[in-house]
Write an enzyme that holds these catalytic residues in place. Structure first.
Site, PDB file in Angstrom:
ATOM      1  N   HIS A 197       0.835  -1.205   0.000  1.00  0.00           N
ATOM      2  CA  HIS A 197       0.000   0.000   0.000  1.00  0.00           C
ATOM      3  C   HIS A 197       0.874   1.262   0.000  1.00  0.00           C
ATOM      4  O   HIS A 197       0.706   2.144  -0.845  1.00  0.00           O
ATOM      5  CB  HIS A 197      -0.923  -0.016   1.229  1.00  0.00           C
ATOM      6  CG  HIS A 197      -1.799   1.198   1.346  1.00  0.00           C
ATOM      7  ND1 HIS A 197      -3.108   1.205   0.945  1.00  0.00           N
ATOM      8  CD2 HIS A 197      -1.544   2.447   1.807  1.00  0.00           C
ATOM      9  CE1 HIS A 197      -3.628   2.404   1.151  1.00  0.00           C
ATOM     10  NE2 HIS A 197      -2.693   3.185   1.669  1.00  0.00           N
ATOM     11  N   GLU A 198       1.812   1.309   0.939  1.00  0.00           N
ATOM     12  CA  GLU A 198       2.655   2.509   1.035  1.00  0.00           C
ATOM     13  C   GLU A 198       3.552   2.638  -0.194  1.00  0.00           C
ATOM     14  O   GLU A 198       3.848   3.742  -0.645  1.00  0.00           O
ATOM     15  CB  GLU A 198       3.480   2.497   2.323  1.00  0.00           C
ATOM     16  CG  GLU A 198       2.650   2.455   3.621  1.00  0.00           C
ATOM     17  CD  GLU A 198       1.558   3.520   3.708  1.00  0.00           C
ATOM     18  OE1 GLU A 198       1.703   4.586   3.072  1.00  0.00           O
ATOM     19  OE2 GLU A 198       0.539   3.281   4.402  1.00  0.00           O
ATOM     20  N   GLU A 218      -4.576   8.060  -3.052  1.00  0.00           N
ATOM     21  CA  GLU A 218      -5.077   6.815  -2.482  1.00  0.00           C
ATOM     22  C   GLU A 218      -5.420   5.809  -3.585  1.00  0.00           C
ATOM     23  O   GLU A 218      -5.315   4.598  -3.378  1.00  0.00           O
ATOM     24  CB  GLU A 218      -6.299   7.119  -1.601  1.00  0.00           C
ATOM     25  CG  GLU A 218      -6.683   6.022  -0.644  1.00  0.00           C
ATOM     26  CD  GLU A 218      -5.627   5.708   0.412  1.00  0.00           C
ATOM     27  OE1 GLU A 218      -4.676   6.485   0.593  1.00  0.00           O
ATOM     28  OE2 GLU A 218      -5.748   4.647   1.065  1.00  0.00           O
ATOM     29  N   HIS A 254       1.779   4.550  -2.823  1.00  0.00           N
ATOM     30  CA  HIS A 254       1.948   5.998  -2.629  1.00  0.00           C
ATOM     31  C   HIS A 254       3.343   6.421  -3.083  1.00  0.00           C
ATOM     32  O   HIS A 254       3.518   7.450  -3.734  1.00  0.00           O
ATOM     33  CB  HIS A 254       1.778   6.353  -1.153  1.00  0.00           C
ATOM     34  CG  HIS A 254       0.358   6.301  -0.659  1.00  0.00           C
ATOM     35  ND1 HIS A 254      -0.642   7.078  -1.194  1.00  0.00           N
ATOM     36  CD2 HIS A 254      -0.216   5.583   0.343  1.00  0.00           C
ATOM     37  CE1 HIS A 254      -1.783   6.831  -0.540  1.00  0.00           C
ATOM     38  NE2 HIS A 254      -1.558   5.930   0.388  1.00  0.00           N
TER      39      HIS A 254
HETATM   40 ZN    ZN Z   1      -2.998   5.315   1.797  1.00  0.00          ZN
END
Ligand code: ZN
Length: 500
Positions: free
Chosen positions: A264-265, A294, A268
């Site tokens: 997830h990170e 996001e 980003h």
């Molecule tokens: Zn996030």
């Protein structure tokens, strides 16, 4: 008189200074959560507060105002005009806010954070309520000062996602809710009928988890010459361009948490590494907004990394990395654990992707009512619990698993939650467009190849900076208006199909 030829470089140089101060704040903030000795908290607070003061001074400098006016007078066009207009917006906002108000908000956020942490542990909402009242009052004052009088929630949303407001978000969420609630009910009923519990994954070596997280994120395209992966209590991504820092956390009995928070990170981080660094500090070199940000993390975490194709590649490596810990766990059981759906969960950050957006609909509704004055802070816990029963099918037993669970309000970060669900919607639409543009994408994943998808995202999203808001970006990138349809289809395809 300054000409356009010197006014624009002057503007860029001034924006660059604000950007560099921002990167310093970012590194100190990262360090605070990753490295800081507990005894150094006060010193770090002093350092960050001085930096905030210096940043505010740069952002409101009369020389910046003069450079802006000169650029505007020169009648610049195209991308340059876009940079000037965005800088004008930021400058006007900064000068309209008295420095006392900025300082007051920073002070309140720090106090409120500690009050929130204590109140959450004690499950005591009234102990936190006065801080929430003060934050709401500040948000209203800010809105008045910035020309958003009468619609403070619009400002709160716009601050995270330029171009969005409560009416547009409300319409999207109404569409999402109408489709999502029945879909979730069907999936919940099936899960409960089967009564299956996913396999327990226990005793996964931390060092091996760290190697896997790093290997997987590097394979997705995260550049470790320009980034790091460290440990913090709550995973986050900080930094941009050539210095992007990811964090995760490790638990021997929950290896999928570290893997998926790392991915997830990294989503980003890939966005930040893909922004055009020559434009750093201007609207051409920053992300389009939180919702689009996001969408990048969710797309890699969910659409890509929870797919069967992704695990076709990863499974042998994953088994090899944790020799023995996966003995007796079949491929199907592992895949079921990766895509576990848990009805009745009350905690947003633990929610699976089927239920996650219900948690966001709940928060958006309550923030809207709070800002409209339809809901008093004192009545918030009751309203939370009622809505929780209605949307999630269960009422919290106490405030710790209800109204006090999230950190956001302690920092006055209203209007932030919607970006999570909007990000899921954008991710599903981008995923559809990427699959159409790149035939055989899943075959890539099954071989551990992600370069075609990253290249597509780089060109379609990352390289664009803030040229467009979330609506315009989605329209251009996918050929369709931002809506809930693609997300509902995706969830139904992955989780809802077997419903008989
Ligand atoms: Zn996030």
């Amino acid at each position: 008189m300054t000409t356009s030829y010197s006014a624009y470089p002057e503007l860029l140089a001034r924006l660059r200074r604000i950007h560099v101060l921002g990167t310093l704040t970012g590194v100190l903030g990262w360090d605070e959560q990753v490295n800081l000795p507990p005894g150094a908290a006060a010193r770090r607070g002093e350092q960050l507060s001085l930096l905030a003061e210096l940043t505010h001074a740069e952002a409101t400098a009369p020389a910046l105002g003069a450079a802006l006016a000169n650029c505007e007078a020169a009648g610049l066009a195209g991308e340059v005009a876009l940079v000037v207009a965005a800088a004008r917006r930021d400058y006007d906002r900064a000068v309209k806010l008295p420095v006392e108000l900025v300082a007051e908000k920073a002070r309140l956020s720090s106090e409120a954070y500690h009050a929130w942490a204590a109140a959450r542990a004690a499950r005591d909402f009234p102990a936190f309520a006065p801080f929430l009242e003060k934050h709401l009052a500040l948000a209203r004052r800010e809105a008045e000062l910035l020309g958003y009088g009468g619609r403070p929630y619009d400002l709160a949303i716009d601050r995270h996602d330029p171009g969005l407001d409560a009416v547009r978000v409300g319409a999207l969420f109404a569409e999402l809710r109408a489709g999502l609630v029945p879909l979730v009910r069907r999936i919940d009923a099936r899960v409960q009928l089967r009564g299956e519990r996913p396999v327990a994954l226990r005793g996964f070596d931390i060092e091996a988890q760290r190697r896997v997280a790093r290997m997987v994120t590097a394979r997705l395209g995260f550049d470790y010459d320009r980034g790091r992966l460290d440990v913090s209590l709550h995973p986050f991504c900080e930094g941009t361009g050539d210095d992007v820092r990811l964090t995760t956390r490790f638990d021997p009995d929950n290896p999928l948490d570290s893997l998926y928070s790392s991915i997830h990170e990294a989503g980003h981080g890939l966005y930040e590494q893909g922004l055009p660094s020559v434009h750093a500090g201007t609207a051409l070199g920053v992300a389009a907004g939180l919702a689009v940000h996001e969408s990048q993390s969710r797309l890699w975490e969910n659409q890509v990394a929870r797919s069967r194709a992704f695990w076709t590649w990863l499974e042998p490596e994953y088994r090899a990395a944790f020799s023995g810990s996966l003995a007796g766990v079949t491929a199907d059981a592992l895949h079921a654990a990766v895509n576990e759906v848990a009805p009745g969960g009350l905690i947003r950050v633990d929610a699976d992707e089927v239920h996650y957006n219900l948690h966001i609909l709940l928060r958006f509704e309550l923030e809207k009512r709070l800002f409209a004055g339809d809901l008093a802070v004192a009545d918030l816990p009751q309203a939370w619990d009622d809505l929780s029963g209605e949307l999630l099918g269960r009422r919290p037993a106490h405030a710790g698993e209800g109204v006090l669970q999230d950190v956001h309000w302690s920092g006055g970060a209203f209007g932030y939650f919607p970006s999570y669900a909007l990000g899921n919607m954008i991710a599903a639409q981008l995923w559809g467009a990427a699959r159409a543009a790149l035939p055989g994408l899943e075959h890539d994943f099954a071989r551990g190849e992600f370069g075609r998808l990253l290249g597509w995202l780089r060109g379609t999203v990352h390289a664009q900076g803030r040229r467009e808001d979330a609506f315009a970006l989605t329209r251009r990138a996918t050929g369709a208006e931002l809506g809930a349809g693609a997300l509902l289809e995706y969830l139904n395809e992955r989780y809802g199909r077997e419903v008989g």
